[in-house]
Design a protein around this motif. Sequence first.
Motif, mmCIF file in Angstrom:
data_model
loop_
_atom_site.group_PDB
_atom_site.id
_atom_site.type_symbol
_atom_site.label_atom_id
_atom_site.label_comp_id
_atom_site.label_asym_id
_atom_site.label_seq_id
_atom_site.Cartn_x
_atom_site.Cartn_y
_atom_site.Cartn_z
ATOM 1 N N PHE A 38 0.803 -1.225 0.000
ATOM 2 C CA PHE A 38 0.000 0.000 0.000
ATOM 3 C C PHE A 38 0.838 1.278 0.000
ATOM 4 N N THR A 39 2.148 1.144 0.149
ATOM 5 C CA THR A 39 3.010 2.324 0.200
ATOM 6 C C THR A 39 3.283 2.841 -1.211
ATOM 7 N N ARG A 40 3.054 4.112 -1.425
ATOM 8 C CA ARG A 40 3.276 4.722 -2.725
ATOM 9 C C ARG A 40 4.696 5.286 -2.761
ATOM 10 N N PRO A 41 5.466 4.941 -3.784
ATOM 11 C CA PRO A 41 6.905 5.186 -3.746
ATOM 12 C C PRO A 41 7.315 6.638 -3.967
ATOM 13 N N TRP A 42 6.369 7.559 -3.944
ATOM 14 C CA TRP A 42 6.739 8.974 -3.994
ATOM 15 C C TRP A 42 6.624 9.642 -2.626
ATOM 16 N N ASN A 43 6.346 8.833 -1.588
ATOM 17 C CA ASN A 43 6.307 9.364 -0.223
ATOM 18 C C ASN A 43 7.619 9.049 0.485
ATOM 19 N N ASN A 44 8.230 10.065 1.068
ATOM 20 C CA ASN A 44 9.507 9.907 1.767
ATOM 21 C C ASN A 44 9.254 9.397 3.180
ATOM 22 N N LEU A 45 9.732 8.162 3.463
ATOM 23 C CA LEU A 45 9.529 7.553 4.782
ATOM 24 C C LEU A 45 10.813 7.471 5.596
ATOM 25 N N TYR A 46 11.884 8.111 5.120
ATOM 26 C CA TYR A 46 13.161 8.047 5.822
ATOM 27 C C TYR A 46 13.180 9.009 7.012
ATOM 28 N N PRO A 47 13.934 8.698 8.076
ATOM 29 C CA PRO A 47 13.978 9.588 9.250
ATOM 30 C C PRO A 47 14.674 10.903 8.917
ATOM 31 N N ASP A 48 14.285 11.930 9.649
ATOM 32 C CA ASP A 48 14.936 13.228 9.445
ATOM 33 C C ASP A 48 16.243 13.283 10.215
ATOM 34 N N ALA A 49 16.857 14.453 10.231
ATOM 35 C CA ALA A 49 18.173 14.603 10.861
ATOM 36 C C ALA A 49 18.137 14.325 12.351
ATOM 37 N N ASP A 50 16.980 14.473 12.971
ATOM 38 C CA ASP A 50 16.847 14.214 14.407
ATOM 39 C C ASP A 50 16.420 12.776 14.706
#
Length: 978
Positions: A412-424
């Motif tokens: 169900f995940t659409r590959p144009w959504n950024n799911l990576y953690p931010d700098a914090d």
Amino acid sequence: MKKHNHFCKMKILLLLIFVPTLLLAQETITGKVVVESTGEGAPFMNVIEEGTNNGTSSDIDGNFSITVNSLPVNLKVFALGFAEKTVSVATAGNITIQVAESTESLEEVVVTGLGSSIKRANLANAVSTVSAEELVGNTGQTTVDGALYGKVTGVNITSSSGAPGGGFALRLRGVSSINGNNQPLVIVDGVYINNVEIPSGLRFASGGNRGNEENSGNRLADLDPNDIENIEVLKGSSAAAIYGQRGNAGVVIITTKRGKGGKTKISFSQDTGINVIQNRLGLRPWTAASVESTFNAAERDKYNATIASNGGLYDYEDEIYGNTGFITDTRINATGGNEKTKFYVGGSYRDEEGIIKNTGFDRLSLRTNIDHRISNVFDFSSTTNYVRSNSSRSFTGNENEGGLSYGYTLAFTRPWNNLYPDADGNYPNNPNYPGNPIFVRDQAKNEDSNNRIIQGFKLNTKLFTRENNRIRLILNGGVDYLANETYVYVPETHQAQVGNQEGFVAQGKNNFTQFNAQAIAVWNNTSLNGDLDLTTQFGITYLDQESNLVNSRGSDLTGGQTNVDQSVNQVIDQFFSTEKDFGYFAQVEGNYKDQFIATLGYRFDKSSRNGDPNKLYGFPKASLAVNIANLDFWSVEVINQFKVRAAYGETGNPASFGATFTSLGSSNTGGNGGTSVAGLKGDPNVEPETASEFEVGLDIGLLNSRVSLEATYYNKKVSDLILSRSLPASSGFTTETTNLADLKNEGVELAVRADVLDSDNFRWNTGVQFYLNRSEVTRLDVPAFAQPGAGFGTGLGTFYIEEGKPVTQLVGNINGTLTQVGNVEPDFQMSFNNQLTILKQWDVSFLLQWKKGGENLNLSRFLTDLGGTSPDLETAEGQARLASTADALRFVEPAGYLRLREAAIYYRLPSKTVTNWLGDAVEGIKLGVSARNVFTITDYSSYDPEVSVNGGAGLSSGIEVTPFPSSQQFYFHLNVNF
């Protein structure tokens, strides 16, 4: 007075045991065995009085001494690497026996009873044998069951998980039970071992339905395949009948490596390799137009923004399953001994990373096997194996929107959504599904650890020895103790936990103890001038199993805490079981001049799992083999073996623990605690399931057995299958478990082996195996039904139990009609194995496996279609699938394949080179490269056609729901012998 009577009885018993030893022979022969070509003493040669079990072995210098009943006598002298020799001795004194070196191996023997064995040439059953070289000689193997792929006829192996540490279901000659156990009995050095799958409680966090959906491994993974000398597979009831009501699904007998006499030899092996995903599905070839047509204009804007900022889409399949896992397997062992004591000691450590980061499996195994000859009357053996194993299997498989299973999330995940953690280090929420797979991979845990001790023992006593009669007593058994711990942790910050469970933790403490013992008396008699050998055995067996599973779970965790006691809502489940089996057995084997070999046997068993725990159930066996090529009239020299055989046997399978009793649950009425009927009605008269099998076969050997053929047909009928049926509410119960059905399995097994070429510079050994099985439900005393726990309803397709149909059929609701949409059972399976030696130094091998036919229900595709992410949705086939309303039909796919299962190349350094480099201390060095699952040709659209969402239990193959993908493995090998 009672103590005195007891002491007298003990003295009488000791006299009965030891007085026959006073009648042993009085003539002593001493001598020396020497190598014919060199004149040097031949150490540790077997010296046996012909026609008896009286024997000894030569010492390090070749000297021996043996006491016999009378003279003259014939002595047989043999050992691996030497030609067997028989010499006649007329007078006592000192003699010299010369033996010639030989490259021929001793003729293979196969276990036929709990206290006897037989030459394979005289065997009346189809018993498959896998040697150490066949098992692990080609490439690295993680588990024993995984190493058996393509090496045994009549065995269907299904992977229930691609996670390191395995998860496999073995089916010998088809399904033997619908609700009960279908995994074979596994015996290691006489010890009945536990091959249990242990649920962790993961389903309470993920929303999965059943414990067998939790991606657990089975505990055969604790056994190091490299410790094994050989495996015998008793596939049917005709061979396994002597094991009674534990042999219904077949028996796997594992013998580990033993010590060899002579100077101590040390072997060191180092395997280094990698794990990579076997098959990638890839992304749907998205375009801005297809994004908008599938979803909406807002999603198109997000797609365009990601393309502009990131230069492409996010490949989360590669992110989750694209890890290159590093593998190391280090082993060292030593073997040696003298004429009294032989030993094998070894240790190994395997560390295997998975294709998902933070997954893996490690196993520390320590083994000591000791064989000691106390005297000419007593010998003793001990096998001790300590194992410490750990695994991290992460989150795959079925769930109900728990936000944990990677397959669900990726669907169900659409590959144009950024799911990576931010700098914090903060992970964003997934806008398309209640879970971020990168968060789950990095922060959540699903782990288990195991401490295990397997201890076996065997005492062999020669009670009586005469020229034509030998009696011995065998006492053996052992204990398998397993302490398992499971741990599941989902942080309170996980997307699906917020506003729901607010964090989840489960801690399991599970202990299993399995003890078995048996006492066997064996009488060998020779008559008719030595032409007829009779082996009679009778004995008793005892098995005691205890399990205690405790699972503590907590939710609403205190922030950052990972312990159950730091949760608000706590639940503790405990399951405790005790099972006891007791059996009597007797068997007679007759061999007339290696021409006619017959066996009759019977076993009586009782079990605490039966309706009447004291009732004895009988399991007969009978077999006959005729070696026509050994008859006097035979004159076809090119055919050295022509054997016809037939066998019949019965085995059993008791009800599952607790099925004989009506379940009670806790209740609270008006503040008063108590118990009440839980709705499950027990049957105090439930009978064990019983399998009866008739088998016929033909064995042919050509050119001194350089070419051999084995052909077998079997018909296996299983009666009194134990099923659950619904009851009317007026009865006060909801379901009842009792004997309600019969089924049959019918099949053919063929095996051809050939030494095609055998010259100084080139050797080629090859083998082809073919086998098929057909099942049918032959009686059903209830209306046809969808098997509970084996599918997801007739809307999507499920296993369906129906009289006159295969037990492995898949049925779905097609336009309001229940219709068979598939069958997971293959049309047939074949394997093609080759071993080549080139210029004496190069070894090349490969194993091809072909599975023809059979279907899978691919519900992973169902999910990706729902999510709009299936890679083929741009094609006409994909669009047609979306347009179809028959879900049960559109997700059934062909599951056949052709796979290069194993391939290897090894180089043995010339002995002269090794000596020049390293001196005499090193005897040999071998280097090699190998691979597993090199390529797969299949029409199946998912990761692997070998799949099961249901673990190894019940009807466990052919239904896929987002599995842990299978991997390819590539190895470099170093073996050094000192």
